[in-house]
Design an enzyme around this catalytic site. Structure first.
Site, PDB file in Angstrom:
ATOM      1  N   PRO A 109       0.823  -1.213   0.000  1.00 38.11           N
ATOM      2  CA  PRO A 109       0.000   0.000   0.000  1.00 38.11           C
ATOM      3  C   PRO A 109       0.858   1.265   0.000  1.00 38.11           C
ATOM      4  O   PRO A 109       1.894   1.326   0.654  1.00 38.11           O
ATOM      5  CB  PRO A 109      -0.792  -0.100   1.313  1.00 38.11           C
ATOM      6  CG  PRO A 109       0.059  -0.942   2.202  1.00 38.11           C
ATOM      7  CD  PRO A 109       0.861  -1.855   1.317  1.00 38.11           C
ATOM      8  N   GLY A 110       0.430   2.254  -0.759  1.00 35.10           N
ATOM      9  CA  GLY A 110       1.091   3.552  -0.739  1.00 35.10           C
ATOM     10  C   GLY A 110       0.097   4.593  -0.244  1.00 35.10           C
ATOM     11  O   GLY A 110       0.120   5.022   0.910  1.00 35.10           O
TER      12      GLY A 110
ATOM     13  N   CYS B 272       2.073  29.280 -15.662  1.00 31.39           N
ATOM     14  CA  CYS B 272       1.502  29.795 -16.914  1.00 31.39           C
ATOM     15  C   CYS B 272       0.852  28.699 -17.746  1.00 31.39           C
ATOM     16  O   CYS B 272       1.328  28.382 -18.846  1.00 31.39           O
ATOM     17  CB  CYS B 272       2.586  30.507 -17.702  1.00 31.39           C
ATOM     18  SG  CYS B 272       3.365  31.758 -16.696  1.00 31.39           S
ATOM     19  N   GLU B 273      -0.158  28.087 -17.221  1.00 32.23           N
ATOM     20  CA  GLU B 273      -0.934  27.089 -17.967  1.00 32.23           C
ATOM     21  C   GLU B 273      -2.357  27.133 -17.433  1.00 32.23           C
ATOM     22  O   GLU B 273      -2.548  27.208 -16.216  1.00 32.23           O
ATOM     23  CB  GLU B 273      -0.411  25.665 -17.700  1.00 32.23           C
ATOM     24  CG  GLU B 273       1.004  25.465 -18.096  1.00 32.23           C
ATOM     25  CD  GLU B 273       1.261  24.107 -18.724  1.00 32.23           C
ATOM     26  OE1 GLU B 273       0.300  23.426 -19.131  1.00 32.23           O
ATOM     27  OE2 GLU B 273       2.443  23.761 -18.790  1.00 32.23           O
TER      28      GLU B 273
END
Ligand code: LLP
Length: 418
Positions: free
Chosen positions: A277-278, A346-347
């Protein structure tokens, strides 16, 4: 709020354990990842205890959050580790992890990474192709070592999660096709520096139902029975990670329910059970603290421009993932508006949350919830933005566990032409 037991309001202020988050902003600045030691410990213990007396090993998936303090905390609790690179191996060793509890996953292991893992004496390589098995056999031969191996089998099960994080379908790049696994296992004795020790699968991440786990477990057990009938000795069964968490409306199975069904399926078989598990160990144990730089009202939309961005937390931009956004101090004297919470990058894809009903002022602090997993570990320096600081709350103490990066660090390795 039930998803975030370690982060809750006291007298109108959001706290982690007993620490007010605005205190952390004053002391360590923003953006800042904040983790709760109590939440991490409780999450690990919940997994570990769910197995009861059954032979098992919880191998924390390092990729979810690889900060040394977090790895060290899990190591102290007795955790094993699932790594996917030589870099993650070095982190685990540096954090005091036991190499005998490390499994090495991933489809593209390089020879030098294999050498480092053989040197360290890890528990098992989860091998994902015949080509990889050949290279591992050769590397181990050159070192006069025997490499312990599980084949990672692709059970072709639909995890019913986001397509980018589904890994157990036959069209995915992961694992050995289910129908080829048996013959590769049987021919493994041809590889003189390989010792088969286990059987492995992983079907995806952020699973919110038990059925896909049950389906893949059943398939793996049928394969296990066939392998044993052929005389192969399989010591452990690695059933991967993938248990989902609650980000907002999801109702994932409880850890106990998940472990119970795995144990029930495996039944009386003697194999040790490994899981990787993470997210379920760290996801809800961390938040990202950010400050509002500006409020911008246009005829079409209201924007809260904050100092954290897609480089700090990539999940919304990459998966359209939803993270709860909470004010650190609740304001009663201003009206709520529907805000687009965005970063300075800037996106247009640089957003942390869309259409959030919040009462905000310039300079206020916000907490982006459930960001302990795949937050910092997927961060970047896009737009030459130094990575955030990370702190760990431990009762009423706050420990800096990673300093905020400096611009000097970002350019340190770069060279101008002579
Ligand atoms: N084991 C293997 C072999 C894996 O590939 C993964 C995750 C895990 C264990 C841990 O899975 P977990 O328990 O955390 O679900 N960046 C994505 C998640 C990618 C997961 C990839 N593999 C996200 O932010 O949702």
């Amino acid at each position: 709020m039930s998803g975030f037991p370690s982060f809750s309001y006291r007298n109108g202020r959001l706290c982690g354990e007993s620490v007010e988050l605005d205190r952390i902003a004053r002391e360590f600045g923003t953006p800042c990842y904040i983790y709760s030691r109590a939440a991490l410990t409780a999450a690990y213990r919940e997994f570990d205890a769910a197995f009861g007396a059954r032979d098992h090993l919880v191998c924390y998936a390092v990729k979810a959050n690889s900060n040394l303090a977090i790895l060290n905390l899990f190591a102290r609790l007795g955790s094993g580790f699932d790594i996917v690179s030589g870099g993650e191996l070095q982190r685990v060793l540096k954090a005091g992890g036991d190499p005998k509890k490390v499994v090495f996953s991933g489809i593209g292991k390089r020879p030098e990474e294999m050498r480092a893992a053989l040197d360290a004496g890890i528990l098992c390589f989860n091998v994902e192709s015949e080509a990889e098995l050949r290279v591992l056999n050769q590397v181990a031969g050159e070192m006069n070592k025997i490499a312990p191996v599980s084949l990672r089998v692709n059970p072709d099960v639909d995890a019913r999660t986001h397509p980018y994080i589904s890994t157990g379908l036959k069209e995915n790049k992961f694992g050995i096709p289910f129908d080829e696994a048996e013959s590769l296992y049987v021919s493994s004795h041809e590889f003189s520096n390989i010792c088969i020790t286990g059987l492995d699968c992983h079907i995806g991440s952020q699973l919110t139902e038990l059925n896909p786990f049950i389906e893949s477990c059943k398939k793996m057990l049928r394969l296990l029975d066939r392998l044993e009938a052929q005389g192969l000795q399989i010591d452990h069964l690695d059933l991967g990670g993938g248990l989902g968490i609650r980000y907002s409306g999801e109702n994932p199975p409880l850890v106990r329910e998940y472990v119970d069904v795995l144990c029930a399926e495996v039944g009386q078989r003697k194999q040790r059970i490994l899981i990787e598990p993470g997210r379920a160990l760290v996801g809800n144990a961390g938040i990202l603290l950010t400050r509002i730089e500006y409020l911008k009202h246009t005829p079409h939309r209201d924007f809260a421009i904050v100092d954290a961005a897609m480089n700090d937390l990539m999940r919304p931009a990459l998966y359209d993932a939803y993270h709860e956004i909470l004010p650190v101090i609740t304001e009663n004297d201003i009206g709520a508006k529907t805000y687009q919470v965005v970063g300075p990058v800037c996106e247009t894809g640089d957003f942390l949350g869309h259409d959030r009903n919040l009462a905000l002022r310039q300079g206020d602090l916000l907490a982006i919830m459930s960001t302990g997993a795949y937050g910092m570990s997927m961060s970047s320096n896009y737009n030459t933005r130094p990575r955030a600081a990370e702190v760990m709350i431990d009762g009423d103490h706050v420990h800096l566990i990673r300093e905020r990066e400096s611009i000097e660090q970002l350019t340190a390795g770069e060279k101008i032409l002579p």
